[in-house]
Design an enzyme around this catalytic site. Structure first.
Site, mmCIF file in Angstrom:
data_model
loop_
_atom_site.group_PDB
_atom_site.id
_atom_site.type_symbol
_atom_site.label_atom_id
_atom_site.label_comp_id
_atom_site.label_asym_id
_atom_site.label_seq_id
_atom_site.Cartn_x
_atom_site.Cartn_y
_atom_site.Cartn_z
ATOM 1 C CD GLU A 229 -1.749 2.292 1.716
ATOM 2 O OE1 GLU A 229 -1.493 3.236 0.930
ATOM 3 O OE2 GLU A 229 -1.733 2.415 2.945
ATOM 4 C CB CYS A 263 -1.376 6.854 1.484
ATOM 5 S SG CYS A 263 -2.332 5.746 2.544
#
Length: 458
Positions: A229, A263
């Site tokens: 990720e 993020c």
């Protein structure tokens, strides 16, 4: 460097120093993890679920002290740190309740007397985790991995060492077998040797795309499973028929929560020309309500950035974007004084090719990009190497669904804040990584999806 040094980003002052693990310590933790997993894979689902419920109870009972540690180490406002702990506890409870069914046998009709798919644990999972959500990032990896029968070794970011050690303590206090969850106090360059150890079966990494590529190449050469990720430059698309007031209020949360250091923070605000001026004015008005200050003060909504170098990188991106022709609407510079504070920033008239349009801006700076129409907005949204999350704002839900299928991202939220949820898969495409965490899909990433076939009896 023989010590890990923790710095308070609100003051710039040293908090504490922590000793690195010696080679013998790393060996003991690897051996302990392998031994613990060999037993844990034979444990019952009831035992695994009980452990996660106990972890949730410990997290909630110690919320205040854990939140203070998070805030002191990486600077997020204390209320957000408390929310992180609650989300971590909820995730443990979710997998305690739903995880056993997610990895239960799945009968599949075939010509066999009996055929089914079963989900066996892979073994020891190495979790390489970032600093921005010190507990949550680990829990969202560990909870499904543990309920599936794996052990987890944590290599945390070295600016949150106290949080890293607390994670091991929490699981131990909750009743985890010795070695099932361990924290490695090592430098980044030592990850390769740990990953290369035959006792490690897989790796989960949350971090930058650059680091993800390094770990992916190492794991790939070893034929070890990876879930990555990575970075994101999430679009927040506002069409002309959107509820602009609600969109602007949500935009502030989407960009400035966790001081913009996430993020899945919205980073590019792509707005139809017809309503761009109005949206920018509303966005600025809402952003001006943010209070920058001591993150331990409950009235603070923007804390410091986590490190001085991160603030410097963001300021450089803002300056280069302005030099390329964009216009500052709000903020645009570091805040003088102690700590690593940066003023909440909005940049208008950003166009393709400018740094704020193509690079991941990991901090409190929002880029406004104007689009001629909805089709152009989607094209701009996809004009990025990243593909993590996206938000779409419109009152036409039928059109919204059609547009969501054109947006290149792992998740698209319509008229809502993009956020991870343990009930749904989370992850990205393109340079934002591959594999999924959370939900039913996430728990199966670190299992051997095995076919079992019974022929007719003789």
């Amino acid at each position: 460097m023989t010590m890990i040094i923790s710095i308070n980003p609100a003051t710039g002052q040293e908090i504490a120093r922590y000793a690195l693990d010696a080679a013998a310590d790393v060996e003991l933790k690897l051996d302990g993890a392998a031994r613990a997993q060999a037993c844990w894979k034979r444990s019952s689902m009831a035992e695994r679920a009980a452990l996660l419920r106990s972890v949730a109870a410990v997290l909630r009972a110690q919320r205040d002290s854990l939140a203070a540690i998070i805030t002191s180490e990486m600077g997020k406002p204390i209320a957000e740190a408390e929310g992180e702990i609650e989300k971590s506890a909820w995730t443990c409870e979710f997998y305690a309740e739903s995880g056993p069914a997610f990895v239960g046998d799945v009968p599949v009709p075939s010509s066999a007397a009996d055929s089914r798919v079963v989900f066996d644990p892979l073994g020891v999972v190495l979790a390489v985790m970032p600093w921005n959500y010190p507990l949550w990032q680990f829990v969202r990896c560990a909870a499904p991995a543990i309920i599936a029968g794996n052990a987890v070794l944590l290599k945390h970011a070295n600016n949150v060492p106290h949080s890293a050690l607390e994670i091991e303590r929490i699981f131990r206090e909750a009743g985890a077998p010795q070695g099932l969850v361990s924290t490695l106090m090592i430098q980044a360059e030592q990850v390769a040797s740990v990953l290369g150890d035959t006792r490690v079966a897989a790796v989960a990494l949350t971090g930058s795309t650059a680091v993800g590529k390094i770990v992916a190449s190492q794991a790939g050469s070893l034929m070890k499973k990876q879930v990555l990720e990575l970075g994101g430059s999430d679009p927040f698309i506002v069409l002309a028929d959107a509820d602009l007031s609600l969109a602007a209020k949500t935009a502030v949360k989407a960009r400035f929560s966790n001081t913009g250091q996430s993020c899945i923070s919205a980073k590019r605000f792509i707005v139809e020309n017809a309503i761009a001026d109005e949206f920018v004015a509303l966005f600025r008005a809402e952003a001006e309500k943010l209070k920058v200050g001591n993150p331990l003060d409950r009235s603070t909504t923007i804390g410091p950035m986590a490190r001085a170098n991160l603030r410097g990188e963001l300021d450089g991106q803002v300056r280069r974007t302005i030099a390329a022709g964009a216009r500052i609407v709000l903020g645009g510079k570091p805040i003088e004084g102690p700590g690593f504070f940066y003023a909440p920033t909005i940049i208008d008239q950003v166009t393709s090719g400018m740094p704020a349009a193509v690079e991941e801006t990991f901090g409190p700076a929002a880029a406004i990009i104007r689009a001629a129409n909805a089709d152009a907005a989607i094209d701009i949204a996809n004009e990025t190497e990243f593909g993590l999350g996206a938000a779409l704002w419109t009152s036409d839900l039928d059109r919204a669904y059609r547009l969501t299928r054109r947006i290149e991202a792992g998740a698209v939220f319509v008229n809502a804040l993009v956020a991870s949820d343990p009930r749904l898969p989370f992850g990205g495409i393109k340079q934002s990584g591959y594999g999924r965490e959370l939900g039913e899909f996430g728990i199966r990433e670190f299992t051997n999806v095995k076919t079992v076939w019974f022929g007719q009896a003789a």
